[in-house]
Write an enzyme that holds these catalytic residues in place. Structure first.
Site, PDB file in Angstrom:
ATOM      1  N   ASP B  94       0.857  -1.190   0.000  1.00 56.38           N
ATOM      2  CA  ASP B  94       0.000   0.000   0.000  1.00 56.38           C
ATOM      3  C   ASP B  94       0.891   1.238   0.000  1.00 56.38           C
ATOM      4  O   ASP B  94       1.287   1.743   1.047  1.00 56.38           O
ATOM      5  CB  ASP B  94      -0.905  -0.025   1.232  1.00 56.38           C
ATOM      6  CG  ASP B  94      -2.039   0.981   1.128  1.00 56.38           C
ATOM      7  OD1 ASP B  94      -2.098   1.716   0.118  1.00 56.38           O
ATOM      8  OD2 ASP B  94      -2.862   1.033   2.054  1.00 56.38           O
ATOM      9  N   CYS B  95       1.234   1.700  -1.199  1.00 60.73           N
ATOM     10  CA  CYS B  95       2.189   2.813  -1.320  1.00 60.73           C
ATOM     11  C   CYS B  95       1.585   3.986  -2.083  1.00 60.73           C
ATOM     12  O   CYS B  95       2.201   5.039  -2.180  1.00 60.73           O
ATOM     13  CB  CYS B  95       3.464   2.333  -1.999  1.00 60.73           C
ATOM     14  SG  CYS B  95       3.169   1.564  -3.597  1.00 60.73           S
ATOM     15  N   LYS B  96       0.406   3.818  -2.647  1.00 61.07           N
ATOM     16  CA  LYS B  96      -0.342   4.883  -3.330  1.00 61.07           C
ATOM     17  C   LYS B  96       0.539   5.778  -4.194  1.00 61.07           C
ATOM     18  O   LYS B  96       0.487   7.003  -4.104  1.00 61.07           O
ATOM     19  CB  LYS B  96      -1.140   5.698  -2.317  1.00 61.07           C
ATOM     20  CG  LYS B  96      -2.198   4.840  -1.607  1.00 61.07           C
ATOM     21  CD  LYS B  96      -3.261   5.640  -0.912  1.00 61.07           C
ATOM     22  CE  LYS B  96      -4.278   4.749  -0.233  1.00 61.07           C
ATOM     23  NZ  LYS B  96      -3.736   3.944   0.881  1.00 61.07           N
ATOM     24  N   ARG B  97       1.318   5.170  -5.077  1.00 57.60           N
ATOM     25  CA  ARG B  97       2.116   5.950  -6.003  1.00 57.60           C
ATOM     26  C   ARG B  97       1.223   6.520  -7.099  1.00 57.60           C
ATOM     27  O   ARG B  97       0.212   5.904  -7.467  1.00 57.60           O
ATOM     28  CB  ARG B  97       3.209   5.079  -6.632  1.00 57.60           C
ATOM     29  CG  ARG B  97       4.203   4.496  -5.624  1.00 57.60           C
ATOM     30  CD  ARG B  97       4.965   5.572  -4.876  1.00 57.60           C
ATOM     31  NE  ARG B  97       6.110   5.023  -4.173  1.00 57.60           N
ATOM     32  CZ  ARG B  97       6.181   4.823  -2.852  1.00 57.60           C
ATOM     33  NH1 ARG B  97       5.170   5.131  -2.072  1.00 57.60           N
ATOM     34  NH2 ARG B  97       7.281   4.333  -2.310  1.00 57.60           N
ATOM     35  N   THR B 117      -0.900  -0.307  -4.486  1.00 62.20           N
ATOM     36  CA  THR B 117      -1.988   0.659  -4.625  1.00 62.20           C
ATOM     37  C   THR B 117      -1.468   1.890  -5.359  1.00 62.20           C
ATOM     38  O   THR B 117      -0.295   2.248  -5.259  1.00 62.20           O
ATOM     39  CB  THR B 117      -2.560   1.078  -3.258  1.00 62.20           C
ATOM     40  OG1 THR B 117      -1.514   1.639  -2.461  1.00 62.20           O
ATOM     41  CG2 THR B 117      -3.175  -0.109  -2.530  1.00 62.20           C
TER      42      THR B 117
END
Lengths: 275, 275
Positions: B94-97, B117
């Protein structure tokens, strides 16, 4: 500790606000005949920073081109950020983090540079606690308001119930945040990213951001010229941080060739600001 | 290599789609009397994964809580991802790049887990090249469509010129992308994040995402119950990946206590799906 906006102002007076993008992509490393590895990225940065010494005061490493090498690449990014500091320059880590409040606090606590870029798909208010961490340690942020790539237009121009676009609303939120920190009408620690490639929208957005420095990527290889900024950003050039990468390091790995490109761009940018 | 969506389907059949969020925050480490360090985070994950063994098949580490320790923390995240794989579980980093195309390629090449993510403030089309990298190596992604936090509503509900909201338009773009990969009406590699906390909007969005697994954070400590998902996501529970963190690891560091919480949640989730 001197706060981010004051340090940026000082750098601007000593050099200019021109910013060097430090993006060790596979293509650039190959062109320099460096290995596509963390060690290759380290050497790329060392040479580019040697070339920039005394000419450019702000450096923006793009995190993705270091993180692609895993933990070793992140260690190189940390070293590069330390080298930028030791050379007396300001670093802006371009990592575009954006998440919910307690997660943003963790990201912002982890920042080793002077500033980082952020995105706000989860809302600007979700960034507040993280911004508080940055401000407390004298760091800053640049929140993407209107990006330089055409694919971002539909979302960034979508309209809220108020009638404002997403980008306009975000600009107002950034201004309100900076205003809440200090009544002084000088730029605060929270800047904005507005693409240098935008022809018609940049000026109105910058006018909604009177307390922000504006990071403007897309100069050079992405199509915008420094001269374009004069017409697109009007009388706000003093708050603009134009960022170029390939047009400055493209003449490398020869350091003298890079210095010529960097000196030329820095002089042109200073001249445009006093025109 | 088995592609991400097929592996997820297999895990769902063996265990359930329940996902364990692995977030070594300062607060959780303190509660477990572990040092607030990369080593503390490593030990936290080892114990939580011991507890989850045989009960939970999907694990989502939140990158920020590792990255806050710098390169050492990223090395721990890589170790944890490897441990998740060795235990036969799927990992979602879950790093939402979210960035422009060539930068996204670098981020996606760097992924060591099974999925990551992403956010799309710069436009879904800017993610295409990165998604191509993920698909080529059998990995997947979950793009944030509608987040669990209230601060995200204004942007995600803003309207494009077509009249669709930002979230609706993004859902359609994800579906078109999955459809372009395979004519088969089974879930494809590109999923969506839709908060478990959304009361009225979730169902319509999930119906626009017939080819996506849906990562639904916010179960447990964030306020939503597994039972809420039944009313909010209607007949689509089989594609839902509900994520809980504090409600599953909160009873720790005692492993038996965590196993009771995890077994209870997994059983409840399986029962709700067959109701």
């Amino acid at each position: 500790m001197t706060a981010f906006a004051e340090r940026l102002q000082k750098i601007a007076a000593e050099h200019s606000t021109l910013c060097l993008g430090l993006d060790p992509s596979p293509r650039l490393l190959a062109a320099w005949e460096l290995p596509d590895s963390a060690a290759g990225a380290r050497e790329f940065c060392r040479r580019a920073l040697d070339a920039a010494q005394g000419l450019i005061g702000i450096v923006k490493p793009q995190a993705a081109f270091y993180e692609r090498f895993g933990a070793t690449g992140v260690a190189v990014l940390d070293e590069v950020v330390a080298e930028i500091r030791d050379r007396g320059q300001l670093s802006i880590v371009d990592c575009k983090r954006g998440d919910v409040a307690h997660t943003m606090v963790a990201y912002c606590q982890g920042l080793k540079g002077n500033a980082m870029t952020l995105t706000a798909y989860l809302g600007f208010a979700a960034l507040h606690d993280g911004l508080g961490e940055l401000v407390a340690k004298g760091a800053g942020a640049f929140v993407v308001v209107r990006s330089s790539n055409p694919e971002g237009s539909a979302l960034q121009r979508a309209r809220l119930e108020s009638g404002d676009t997403v980008a306009e609303h975000l600009a107002d939120e950034i201004t309100a945040y900076n205003r809440g920190l200090d009544a002084d009408p000088k730029p605060g620690p929270i800047g904005a990213v507005i693409g240098a490639t935008l022809e018609d929208e940049a000026l109105a957005l910058v006018e909604r951001l009177p307390l922000s420095y504006i990071l403007a990527p897309g100069v050079g290889a992405q199509g915008a010229t420094l001269g374009d900024l004069q017409s697109r950003f009007g009388g706000h050039l003093g708050r603009l941080v134009p960022t170029a990468s390939r047009s400055l390091v493209g003449p490398g790995p020869d350091i003298a060739a890079m210095r010529r490109a960097m000196a030329g761009a820095a002089e042109e940018w200073q001249r445009l600001q006093t025109d």
